[in-house]
Write an enzyme that holds these catalytic residues in place. Structure first.
Site, mmCIF file in Angstrom:
data_model
loop_
_atom_site.group_PDB
_atom_site.id
_atom_site.type_symbol
_atom_site.label_atom_id
_atom_site.label_comp_id
_atom_site.label_asym_id
_atom_site.label_seq_id
_atom_site.Cartn_x
_atom_site.Cartn_y
_atom_site.Cartn_z
ATOM 1 N N HIS A 96 0.621 -3.695 6.125
ATOM 2 C CA HIS A 96 -0.567 -3.578 6.972
ATOM 3 C C HIS A 96 -1.837 -3.994 6.242
ATOM 4 O O HIS A 96 -2.928 -3.887 6.802
ATOM 5 C CB HIS A 96 -0.719 -2.135 7.478
ATOM 6 C CG HIS A 96 -0.919 -1.135 6.374
ATOM 7 N ND1 HIS A 96 0.095 -0.757 5.536
ATOM 8 C CD2 HIS A 96 -2.022 -0.462 5.972
ATOM 9 C CE1 HIS A 96 -0.372 0.109 4.656
ATOM 10 N NE2 HIS A 96 -1.662 0.301 4.893
ATOM 11 N N CYS A 140 -6.952 -2.495 3.975
ATOM 12 C CA CYS A 140 -6.717 -1.049 3.911
ATOM 13 C C CYS A 140 -7.375 -0.437 2.676
ATOM 14 O O CYS A 140 -8.435 0.133 2.747
ATOM 15 C CB CYS A 140 -5.225 -0.716 3.940
ATOM 16 S SG CYS A 140 -4.887 1.064 3.922
ATOM 17 N N SER A 154 0.845 3.710 1.882
ATOM 18 C CA SER A 154 1.248 4.114 3.225
ATOM 19 C C SER A 154 2.587 3.486 3.627
ATOM 20 O O SER A 154 3.358 4.074 4.379
ATOM 21 C CB SER A 154 0.170 3.733 4.242
ATOM 22 O OG SER A 154 -1.030 4.425 3.976
ATOM 23 N N CYS A 180 0.854 -1.182 0.000
ATOM 24 C CA CYS A 180 0.000 0.000 0.000
ATOM 25 C C CYS A 180 0.892 1.234 0.000
ATOM 26 O O CYS A 180 2.030 1.194 0.467
ATOM 27 C CB CYS A 180 -0.888 -0.026 1.247
ATOM 28 S SG CYS A 180 -1.871 1.464 1.518
ATOM 29 N N HIS A 207 5.965 5.911 4.551
ATOM 30 C CA HIS A 207 6.859 5.827 5.708
ATOM 31 C C HIS A 207 8.303 5.593 5.273
ATOM 32 O O HIS A 207 9.230 6.208 5.808
ATOM 33 C CB HIS A 207 6.407 4.687 6.618
ATOM 34 C CG HIS A 207 7.221 4.557 7.872
ATOM 35 N ND1 HIS A 207 7.170 5.472 8.894
ATOM 36 C CD2 HIS A 207 8.135 3.622 8.257
ATOM 37 C CE1 HIS A 207 7.996 5.110 9.868
ATOM 38 N NE2 HIS A 207 8.592 3.992 9.513
#
Length: 378
Positions: free
Chosen positions: A69, A176, A49, A47, A53
């Site tokens: 995640h 997600c 996200s 993903c 990071h």
């Protein structure tokens, strides 16, 4: 199981430092403690996200970590006090917990959970607790989940039990991206039948938002993206129009306003770019337009002229599509099993955990929608 109560040594993709390739390592995964569940991850997807990071925010205290995640797996063992799960259950980890006890969980107006703020250190996007070690060092668990690993340990308030017949290599997407986009349209924007919508950004989240707009009965869905290759894919999920901002000299908000006479009833920003968030708001109709921020970023402030809101527009934010995870994710799995929700169409690539850096590169260069990594055999 034979491994219950013991440390498991397994393979995981460790991000030792920001902006560097992750490294396939052997890590130690401790047994679950009180109220925790140890899960064998069968499939996980990459993903944005994770990339945010690793490649964008790059918080120095957020490493080393195991990313991931958006996944699905099978319960291997449970810690003391766990009654909701047992070994063999099929589950989806949740980056947003649902304790069912706090004032937020009990309020139908939100999917926030007070425990999520104490369980996860938001600034480093990692759990306060970690059951991972590698080379003698403590390794963080990204968003409290860390699914780029053959095994992970998660608090039971952040796990959803799903239909045992569900194909894990498909429903992992519901951890997600798909729930985030679909729910932003259905739960947060509350798109109405016969309405006109615009979705900015056609990654998996944006395409899921398009699908949500269609499911809610929108008559016109304008897909907006700077990549012309996304046009046909958007139509698969229900888009009626495609607009590439690069094809116009005018601001995209003006283009959409002219296309619709007054602006769209609903706009959804699925990029994570503050300039696009403003454009999405300005594209919505003054007087009644609703604009939803879906894309994640915590690196920049956003500015808007007060008149855009004073004139009657509503600006909202959506986290995980407004779904309370333990309740909503199993329902979305059922919708897929009942053929009322598309998932297969999001999967552009299938790889193994060993190829995770290749999957990251595909997403980094917008060459995929979702890459699903096979992690462990079922």
């Amino acid at each position: 199981m034979a491994t219950a109560g013991k440390v498991i040594r397994c393979k995981a993709a460790v991000a030792w430092e920001p902006n560097k390739p992750v490294v396939i390592e052997e890590i130690e995964v401790a047994p679950p403690q009180a109220n925790e569940v140890r899960i064998k991850i069968v499939a996980t997807s990459v993903c944005h996200s994770d990339l945010y990071h690793l490649l964008e925010s790059m918080h120095k205290d957020g490493f080393p970590t195991v990313l991931g995640h958006e996944a699905a797996g099978i319960v291997e063992s449970v810690g003391p006090g766990v009654t909701e799960f047992q070994p063999g259950d099929k589950v989806i980890p949740l980056f947003l917990s649902q304790c069912r006890e706090c004032c937020f969980c009990k309020n139908p107006k939100t999917n926030q959970c007070e425990a999520a703020w104490t369980r996860i250190r938001q600034e480093v996007m990692a759990g306060v607790e970690s059951r991972f070690t590698c080379r003698g060092k403590r390794v963080l668990q990204f968003m409290g989940t860390s699914t780029f690993s053959e095994y992970t340990v998660i608090n039971q308030i952040a796990v959803a039990k799903i239909d045992p017949a569900a194909p894990l290599e498909k429903v992992c997407l519901l951890g997600c991206g798909v729930c985030t986009g679909y729910g932003a349209a259905v739960n947060t924007a509350k798109v109405e039948p016969g309405s006109t919508c615009a979705v900015f950004g056609l990654g998996a989240v944006g395409l899921a938002a398009v699908m949500g707009c269609k499911a809610a009965g929108a008559k016109r869905i304008i897909a907006v993206d700077t990549n012309p290759e996304k046009s046909e894919k958007a139509k698969v999920f229900g888009a009626t129009d495609f607009v590439n901002p690069k094809d116009h000299e005018k601001p995209i908000s003006q283009v959409l306003t002219e296309m619709t006479n007054v602006g769209v009833d609903y706009s959804l920003e699925c990029v994570g770019n503050v300039a696009v968030m403003r454009s999405a708001l300005e594209s919505s109709a003054r007087g009644w337009g609703v604009s939803v921020i879906v894309g994640w970023t915590d690196m920049h402030d956003i500015a808007i002229r007060p008149g855009h809101l004073i004139s009657g527009r509503t600006w909202k934010g959506s986290l995980f599509g407004g779904f309370k995870g333990k309740d909503g994710v199993p329902q979305m799995v059922k919708a897929y099993m009942d053929k009322k929700l598309m998932l297969d169409e999001f999967i552009s690539h299938n790889m193994t955990l060993d190829q995770v850096n290749d999957a990251i590169e595909l997403m980094k260069h917008s060459k995929c929608i979702r890459t699903v990594l096979s992690v462990s055999p079922q």
